[in-house]
Write an enzyme that holds these catalytic residues in place. Structure first.
Site, PDB file in Angstrom:
ATOM      1  N   ASN A  57       0.868  -1.180   0.000  1.00 23.21           N
ATOM      2  CA  ASN A  57       0.000   0.000   0.000  1.00 23.21           C
ATOM      3  C   ASN A  57       0.909   1.236   0.000  1.00 23.21           C
ATOM      4  O   ASN A  57       1.505   1.561   1.020  1.00 23.21           O
ATOM      5  CB  ASN A  57      -0.888  -0.051   1.258  1.00 23.21           C
ATOM      6  CG  ASN A  57      -1.686   1.220   1.461  1.00 23.21           C
ATOM      7  OD1 ASN A  57      -1.788   2.053   0.552  1.00 23.21           O
ATOM      8  ND2 ASN A  57      -2.256   1.383   2.651  1.00 23.21           N
ATOM      9  N   LYS A  59       0.169   4.293  -0.269  1.00 22.63           N
ATOM     10  CA  LYS A  59      -0.464   5.485   0.341  1.00 22.63           C
ATOM     11  C   LYS A  59      -0.192   6.714  -0.538  1.00 22.63           C
ATOM     12  O   LYS A  59      -0.087   6.573  -1.753  1.00 22.63           O
ATOM     13  CB  LYS A  59       0.020   5.664   1.779  1.00 22.63           C
ATOM     14  CG  LYS A  59      -0.122   4.370   2.595  1.00 22.63           C
ATOM     15  CD  LYS A  59       0.050   4.581   4.071  1.00 22.63           C
ATOM     16  CE  LYS A  59      -0.079   3.237   4.787  1.00 22.63           C
ATOM     17  NZ  LYS A  59      -0.065   3.347   6.227  1.00 22.63           N
ATOM     18  N   HIS A 143      -9.490   1.281   4.922  1.00 17.25           N
ATOM     19  CA  HIS A 143      -8.202   1.434   5.612  1.00 17.25           C
ATOM     20  C   HIS A 143      -8.407   2.369   6.806  1.00 17.25           C
ATOM     21  O   HIS A 143      -9.181   3.331   6.722  1.00 17.25           O
ATOM     22  CB  HIS A 143      -7.148   1.997   4.644  1.00 17.25           C
ATOM     23  CG  HIS A 143      -5.777   1.948   5.240  1.00 17.25           C
ATOM     24  ND1 HIS A 143      -5.346   2.872   6.155  1.00 17.25           N
ATOM     25  CD2 HIS A 143      -4.762   1.056   5.080  1.00 17.25           C
ATOM     26  CE1 HIS A 143      -4.107   2.552   6.533  1.00 17.25           C
ATOM     27  NE2 HIS A 143      -3.727   1.455   5.897  1.00 17.25           N
ATOM     28  N   GLU A 145      -6.794   4.727   7.930  1.00 17.28           N
ATOM     29  CA  GLU A 145      -6.550   6.160   7.668  1.00 17.28           C
ATOM     30  C   GLU A 145      -7.787   6.800   7.037  1.00 17.28           C
ATOM     31  O   GLU A 145      -8.057   7.981   7.249  1.00 17.28           O
ATOM     32  CB  GLU A 145      -5.303   6.314   6.783  1.00 17.28           C
ATOM     33  CG  GLU A 145      -4.041   6.063   7.608  1.00 17.28           C
ATOM     34  CD  GLU A 145      -2.871   5.479   6.849  1.00 17.28           C
ATOM     35  OE1 GLU A 145      -2.868   5.536   5.603  1.00 17.28           O
ATOM     36  OE2 GLU A 145      -1.961   4.940   7.510  1.00 17.28           O
ATOM     37  N   GLU A 215      -5.318  -4.944  10.563  1.00 18.22           N
ATOM     38  CA  GLU A 215      -4.287  -3.931  10.753  1.00 18.22           C
ATOM     39  C   GLU A 215      -4.563  -3.161  12.047  1.00 18.22           C
ATOM     40  O   GLU A 215      -5.307  -2.166  12.032  1.00 18.22           O
ATOM     41  CB  GLU A 215      -4.293  -2.945   9.588  1.00 18.22           C
ATOM     42  CG  GLU A 215      -3.989  -3.576   8.248  1.00 18.22           C
ATOM     43  CD  GLU A 215      -3.360  -2.555   7.304  1.00 18.22           C
ATOM     44  OE1 GLU A 215      -2.247  -2.808   6.844  1.00 18.22           O
ATOM     45  OE2 GLU A 215      -3.980  -1.506   7.061  1.00 18.22           O
ATOM     46  N   GLY A 221       2.614   2.105  10.891  1.00 19.93           N
ATOM     47  CA  GLY A 221       3.581   3.198  10.770  1.00 19.93           C
ATOM     48  C   GLY A 221       4.299   3.543  12.063  1.00 19.93           C
ATOM     49  O   GLY A 221       4.906   4.604  12.168  1.00 19.93           O
ATOM     50  N   SER A 260       3.523  -2.181  10.368  1.00 17.20           N
ATOM     51  CA  SER A 260       4.969  -2.229  10.611  1.00 17.20           C
ATOM     52  C   SER A 260       5.607  -3.565  10.221  1.00 17.20           C
ATOM     53  O   SER A 260       6.499  -4.058  10.910  1.00 17.20           O
ATOM     54  CB  SER A 260       5.278  -1.895  12.073  1.00 17.20           C
ATOM     55  OG  SER A 260       4.902  -0.549  12.336  1.00 17.20           O
TER      56      SER A 260
HETATM   57  P1  PGA Z   1       2.934   0.215   7.664  1.00 11.01           P
HETATM   58  O1  PGA Z   1       1.467   0.456   7.043  1.00 11.01           O
HETATM   59  O2  PGA Z   1       3.463  -1.064   7.080  1.00 11.01           O
HETATM   60  O3  PGA Z   1       3.726   1.413   7.243  1.00 11.01           O
HETATM   61  O4  PGA Z   1       2.781   0.118   9.144  1.00 11.01           O
HETATM   62  C1  PGA Z   1       0.563  -0.606   6.841  1.00 11.01           C
HETATM   63  C2  PGA Z   1      -0.721  -0.074   6.258  1.00 11.01           C
HETATM   64  O5  PGA Z   1      -1.188   0.991   6.678  1.00 11.01           O
HETATM   65  O6  PGA Z   1      -1.319  -0.707   5.363  1.00 11.01           O
END
Ligand code: PGA
Length: 302
Positions: A57, A59, A143, A145, A215, A221, A260
């Site tokens: 992803n 983003k 997601h 976010e 997730e 992140g 992560s």
């Molecule tokens: P990350 O993000 O691997 O940077 O923690 C995962 C995601 O949001 O899909």
């Protein structure tokens, strides 16, 4: 005397999500309760072999030049061809047409990061399922976010998933609890709420195109990946919810972990039968780390 299956045997099967119960064996009521809570299937038929996936992803990252370079590198990476997981990248909308061309003939699938729930019309800035269907195989939905910054509710998320499935796309529906929910022991309540819409959204025959990504928000992140047993417990709960909503087909839906994910610890997670792959954010922006993560599913791993 008949063999008795106790709660301890059920608990020991937590990482596989399945316990074979021989013909004529007795399962204690407590063992059944534990199996239900942990999403462990008790059955006399062998476990279903689920498909594996590793998704990147991207983003809102990468310049056009950097995106082209990464797409070309991944398309030419020989290691990915020996991977038994389906590989997919999810660039931003403006790069999708180009990405489709650059990935042509490679083993890498393409996904979008979101879609709108309506068919068409006056929705400035939005992208519909019919726009995506000729470009992508996959689309992320819900997601954290988007739930957080765009106030997307679970109701809206499943509306979007329904549209994605109706357009022949594979919907990757993201779920997961916040740090506060986890501290308040509310993970299972949150997962139940986030998955409540699954049976209304998924028509028969479409479940093969549904993927769930667990997730936990506190792991995204932050560099603080969830531990294997934490992931297995949550995946077990998700599996139990999918099974009660969709029946046996709920066993076939892959459940990925995201938050992560880094190459160093993936092989251990990929060895768990309840983890069907990864949704990778930050580490998917670097060719070596993304390929390293995918290699957790290299053919020779068995
Ligand atoms: P990350 O993000 O691997 O940077 O923690 C995962 C995601 O949001 O899909």
């Amino acid at each position: 005397m008949a063999q008795v299956i106790s709660e301890w045997e059920v608990r020991a099967a937590a990482s596989s999500g399945f316990l074979m119960v021989p013909e004529g064996a007795l399962v204690t009521p407590l063992a059944r309760e534990v199996a239900r809570d942990l999403g462990i299937k008790l059955g006399s038929r062998p476990r279903v072999e689920r498909r594996k996936f590793v998704f990147g992803n991207w983003k809102m990252n990468l310049s056009l030049d950097a995106a082209v370079w990464l797409l070309q590198s991944l398309a030419g990476a020989p290691e990915l061809r020996s991977c038994r997981a389906g590989i997919g990248v999810f660039p931003s909308y403006p790069y999708l047409v180009l990405a489709k061309a650059l990935l042509e003939g490679s083993c890498i699938g393409l996904g979008a990061q979101d879609l709108h729930q309506e068919k068409e019309g006056a929705f400035t800035g939005e992208v519909s399922g019919s726009m995506l269907e000729s470009l992508c195989q996959y689309v992320l939905v819900g997601h954290s976010e988007r739930r957080r910054y765009r106030d997307e509710t679970s109701d809206l998320v499943w509306k979007k998933a329904k549209v994605a499935l109706a357009h022949g796309l594979t919907a990757v529906v993201c779920v997961g609890e916040s740090a506060r929910d986890r501290e308040g022991n509310r993970t299972s309540v949150v997962l139940r709420e986030q998955l409540a819409g699954v049976s209304a959204a998924v028509a028969s025959g479409e479940a093969q195109r549904l993927i769930v990504a667990y997730e936990p928000i506190w792991a995204i992140g932050t560099g603080r990946r969830a531990g294997r047993s934490e992931i297995e417990l949550a995946h077990g709960q998700i599996r139990g919810l999918l099974r009660s909503a969709l029946g046996d087909v709920g066993d076939e839906i892959p459940i990925l972990y995201g938050g992560s994910v880094q190459p160093d610890s993936c092989a251990e997670l990929a060895a768990s039968v309840s983890i069907d792959g990864f949704l990778v954010g930050g580490a998917s922006l670097d060719e070596d780390s993304f390929v390293g993560i995918a290699m957790a599913f290299r053919e020779t791993n068995g």
